[in-house]
Design a protein around this motif. Structure first.
Motif, PDB file in Angstrom:
ATOM      1  N   PHE A  62       0.840  -1.196   0.000  1.00  0.00           N
ATOM      2  CA  PHE A  62       0.000   0.000   0.000  1.00  0.00           C
ATOM      3  C   PHE A  62       0.876   1.248   0.000  1.00  0.00           C
ATOM      4  N   ASP A  63       0.410   2.249  -0.699  1.00  0.00           N
ATOM      5  CA  ASP A  63       1.211   3.473  -0.724  1.00  0.00           C
ATOM      6  C   ASP A  63       0.414   4.654  -0.183  1.00  0.00           C
ATOM      7  N   ALA A  64      -0.669   4.363   0.520  1.00  0.00           N
ATOM      8  CA  ALA A  64      -1.448   5.424   1.149  1.00  0.00           C
ATOM      9  C   ALA A  64      -2.255   4.800   2.288  1.00  0.00           C
ATOM     10  N   ALA A  65      -2.712   5.630   3.213  1.00  0.00           N
ATOM     11  CA  ALA A  65      -3.406   5.059   4.370  1.00  0.00           C
ATOM     12  C   ALA A  65      -4.489   5.999   4.873  1.00  0.00           C
ATOM     13  N   ILE A  66      -5.511   5.366   5.477  1.00  0.00           N
ATOM     14  CA  ILE A  66      -6.553   6.122   6.187  1.00  0.00           C
ATOM     15  C   ILE A  66      -6.367   5.810   7.665  1.00  0.00           C
ATOM     16  N   ILE A  67      -6.243   6.842   8.485  1.00  0.00           N
ATOM     17  CA  ILE A  67      -6.182   6.583   9.914  1.00  0.00           C
ATOM     18  C   ILE A  67      -7.356   7.277  10.606  1.00  0.00           C
ATOM     19  N   GLY A  68      -7.584   6.908  11.836  1.00  0.00           N
ATOM     20  CA  GLY A  68      -8.711   7.468  12.570  1.00  0.00           C
ATOM     21  C   GLY A  68      -9.115   6.518  13.681  1.00  0.00           C
ATOM     22  N   THR A  69     -10.320   6.724  14.210  1.00  0.00           N
ATOM     23  CA  THR A  69     -10.854   5.782  15.194  1.00  0.00           C
ATOM     24  C   THR A  69     -11.930   4.954  14.499  1.00  0.00           C
ATOM     25  N   SER A  70     -12.752   4.282  15.283  1.00  0.00           N
ATOM     26  CA  SER A  70     -13.810   3.475  14.673  1.00  0.00           C
ATOM     27  C   SER A  70     -14.759   4.349  13.869  1.00  0.00           C
TER      28      SER A  70
END
Lengths: 346, 470
Positions: A62-70
């Motif tokens: 993967f060359d990108a990401a989504i972060i966060g909480t639920s």
């Protein structure tokens, strides 16, 4: 002689059993961190994402990401993939503190220095005025999976849980276990849409019963000096992460929607703090060239009970729409319904 | 005392016996090297000293100069005191050691007490309490006291260091007397019966490990929230009694487990430490309780405090003074707080009443005597465990059924095996020494329990939460 034989039994059994456990764990590699597994399957067999996601960052798929909480976990990566021509991993983690989110993003950028995008689903944890480095939850945070050394990981693998997760892998091989989420980290944790029960959802949202949300009276209006004194320590980590992305990478910040029942009461001190936090995030967006969109305000989306399972979690079709709309707004599209574009570079 | 961080939120992070680093690295290496060096007395003694320093320094290397300094200086005083004109140095050594204990453990206690009595604002000091200081200081003091009485020889420096530092009993006892261990250092660890000693020691160690990991620690998780609640509100009746029962079992299982692991470790090295617990909750009187609970401390207090104060042979007044002084200090030794002192005095009162009762030749049916003793001891634990006197009152209010604060006490079924282990049969030491047979089944079972405990204490386990309840 009999006691010598006794000791021999004791040592051989103990070392044999411990050796067998080590072999099992090394062979299955339940957290995908050792590189000793006989298989290359990346199956996510535990619900604690803090332990499972590091292997996704290290897969280099993967060359990108989504972060966060639920609150960000239900947004599928596909619309972002299409919008930015990248492969997004879904690395949002349940109940993650801002620090924990920073840690997985930090690891992702370290492992994937040429990353093409980072989407941060923002919620209240980023505006926590007491946030500090090292904040974790009772779920445990495996620092050892986030450091550069793999050798020392063995000291964390001789335990019942590692055996249990390793065991699940065999269950998976014979079809008795299903991965808790996909190899890209994405998983739907809400029940099937057909099971949605509005009354039950209202119970979660409102507790005692629906009420009208009224503004604080008199309104709390902190002056500029007071507002300037508020600190939001976690926001600096966003700036740091975006600073490490290549110049042409996508930088997207989205205050994700939560039900109005869970938002600060209008004209209250909490509302003023949140507004200030949003303004600071907008400053960061300006400095880093990020897009900032906002769903976290009273709107038809956040004011409709039917859109939510509980005050924090929207229903799957809504989350899918959010992903599409955020991706569109981040690539020059108009503001979506129920959303505001707080900053977008020209 | 603080056996093994039994208080909630204990921050001890050293090399506990029940940590994997101890079980899988430190212990095998030290035992291996010790037995490799078994035929060379000097080498194996230095090896144990070095290992003990590593063990102790693992808790906090800053503690090392203090313990080594106390041991070396005390030995030097004993050395100088060979000459009769220097005998007073020994008294100085005793006072200095007690002063060090006083500063590190009790300075803030006395400072706070004086401040609250006089209203003066006194300084507190911010020092880390060196782990095990109460134990090793008592060993040094007992040696110097015996030396002063002409009942102890001058040992070599190496021997003396080894006596003070010996890692199995350094942190939480048993409190070993010089004359019961020094001679053993000369013994051949590979002499006749060595394999048997090692095996019995290993089994005892594993029993202690299992008691600690499988019983005491989960019981702490039951007791802690109840006593935590008692700092603000009286717990509901059921929760209060469950919490007290859990702590009653926890403190015994935790502390005795640590002693058993220590004794087992010693046995694996061919050394015999004195027994420390003998199923104390089976006692039929408070006096019997103190003969079965932390026996090496009771013995120490009797010989170095109670008897010199007059004991029971110099009239009632002296007896009362000796008993309350000894038990008050016994309480203070357990912790630097007035709740501990009152706990000690409470037991002192129990001992006095018990003695008076026995002196009149009165008896109770065994079951009644046992029940009364146990309830007396349990109420004592309220004083011992509660954070302060107001928490004692709220806890007692809860026990009286006058509280209403709900506390989730989970895993109460664990009380059953814990009570069985605490009440039925003989102590693990006696069991291992008398009943253990060299049958492979016992060896395999011991190994299995050991491995299971190692896996239970493993670090880095993800915690799964039931989070969503849609």
């Amino acid at each position: 002689m009999v006691w010598t034989k006794f000791l021999r039994w004791l040592f051989l059994t103990a070392t044999g059993a411990l050796g067998a456990v080590l072999l099992l764990v090394a062979a299955v590699d339940p957290y995908g961190n050792l590189g000793t597994g006989w298989h290359r399957d990346r199956v996510m067999l535990d619900v604690n994402q803090r332990f499972m996601y590091p292997q996704i960052t290290r897969s280099h798929e993967f060359d990108a990401a989504i972060i966060g909480t639920s609150t960000s976990r239900l947004m599928p990566p596909a619309p972002f993939d299409a919008a930015f021509g990248a492969r997004f991993a879904a690395l949002a983690m349940n109940s993650a503190t801002a620090w924990e989110q920073y840690r997985i993003a930090d690891l992702f950028l370290e492992e994937n220095p040429g990353a093409r995008g980072l989407v941060i689903g923002l919620d209240v944890v980023w505006c926590d005025r007491d946030a500090q480095a090292g904040d974790t939850t009772k779920r445990g945070f495996p620092d050892w999976l986030y450091d550069d050394s793999r050798l020392d990981d063995f000291q964390y693998l001789l335990n019942m849980k590692a055996i249990e997760i390793s065991g699940r892998y065999f269950g998976y091989l014979v079809g008795r276990e299903t991965p808790r989420y996909g190899a890209d980290g994405y998983g739907v944790f809400t029940p099937p849409e057909g099971e949605y029960d509005l009354e039950r959802a209202r119970g979660h949202i409102w507790g005692a019963g629906p009420r009208t949300i009224v503004a604080a009276d008199p309104p709390v209006l902190p002056d500029a000096a007071e507002r300037a004194g508020w600190q939001f320590p976690a926001l600096a980590w966003i700036e740091e992460l975006f600073g490490r992305l290549p110049a042409d990478a996508a930088r997207v910040l989205a205050f994700v929607p939560v039900h109005v029942a869970k938002q600060p009461r209008p004209a209250s001190r909490d509302a003023a703090v949140e507004a200030e936090c949003k303004a600071r995030v907008a400053d960061i967006a300006r400095r880093t060239g990020a897009v900032l969109v906002d769903y976290r305000f009273a709107s038809p989306l956040t004011g409709t009970d039917e859109n939510f399972w509980d005050p924090l979690h929207v229903r799957l079709p809504i989350a899918e729409r959010l992903a599409r709309d955020i991706a569109a707004m981040a690539t020059g599209g108009p503001a979506a319904a129920d959303a505001r574009i707080l900053y977008r570079p020209n | 005392m603080r056996p093994v961080a039994w208080r909630a939120g204990g921050t001890l992070v050293g090399m506990l016996f029940q940590s994997q680093i101890f079980l899988l690295v430190f212990m095998p290496i030290v035992l291996g090297l010790y037995h490799l060096a078994a035929r060379r007395a000097v080498l194996r003694e230095w090896l144990l000293i070095a290992a003990s320093l590593v063990f102790y320094g693992w808790w906090d290397p800053r503690f090392l100069p203090l313990i080594a300094g106390q041991a070396l200086a005390s030995w030097a005083l004993a050395y100088l005191a060979r000459e009769s004109y220097a005998v007073h140095l020994v008294r100085l050594g005793i006072l200095a050691n007690l002063a060090i204990l006083g500063i590190f453990k009790y300075f803030n206690f006395f400072s706070d007490t004086i401040a609250s009595l006089t209203g003066a604002e006194l300084d507190r000091i911010s020092v880390v309490l060196p782990i095990g200081i109460s134990f090793y200081t008592f060993q040094i003091v007992s040696y110097l006291a015996d030396l002063r009485r002409g009942r102890a020889p001058l040992y070599s420096m190496r021997r003396f260091l080894l006596y003070i530092l010996l890692f199995p009993q350094l942190i939480a006892g048993p409190i070993v007397r010089h004359n019961e261990i020094m001679g053993q250092f000369d013994g051949n660890p590979h002499g006749p019966g060595a394999a048997e000693a090692f095996a019995r020691g290993a089994v005892l160690f594993v029993i202690g490990l299992a008691k600690k990991v499988l019983l005491a620690d989960p019981l702490a998780a039951m007791a802690d929230p109840v006593f935590q609640t008692a700092t603000t509100a009286a717990p509901a009746f059921g929760a209060a009694w469950l919490g007290l029962a859990a702590f009653t079992l926890q403190i015994f299982l935790d502390f005795s487990a640590y002693s058993e692991m220590a004794i087992g470790l010693g046995r694996m090295m061919g050394l015999r430490f004195p027994d420390n617990f003998d199923q104390p909750y089976r006692s039929l009187s408070v006096r019997e309780f103190w003969r079965r609970w932390h026996m090496t401390l009771s013995r120490f207090l009797r010989d170095y405090l109670y008897v010199p104060l007059g004991g029971s042979r110099e009239g009632t007044r002296r007896y009362l003074v000796a008993t309350f002084t000894t038990m008050g200090l016994c309480g203070l030794w357990h912790g630097a707080g007035w709740t501990y002192v009152v706990w000690g005095l409470y037991h002192g009162a129990g001992l006095v009443v018990c003695r008076g009762w026995e002196a009149r030749g009165r008896t109770l049916p065994k079951l009644v005597a046992w029940g009364l003793t146990l309830v007396f001891v349990m109420f004592g634990w309220v004083l011992f465990r509660a954070a302060d006197f107001s928490a004692v009152v709220t806890m007692l209010t809860g026990l009286a059924g006058l509280g209403s604060a709900a506390v989730a006490v989970e895993g109460a079924t664990l009380l059953v095996p814990a009570a069985l282990v605490s009440l039925v049969g003989v102590s693990p030491q006696a069991m291992v020494e008398r009943w253990l047979k060299p049958h492979p089944v016992f060896a395999v079972a011991t190994a299995a329990v050991f491995v299971y405990c190692v896996l239970v204490v493993g670090k880095g386990q993800p915690v799964s939460f039931i989070y969503f309840q849609f």
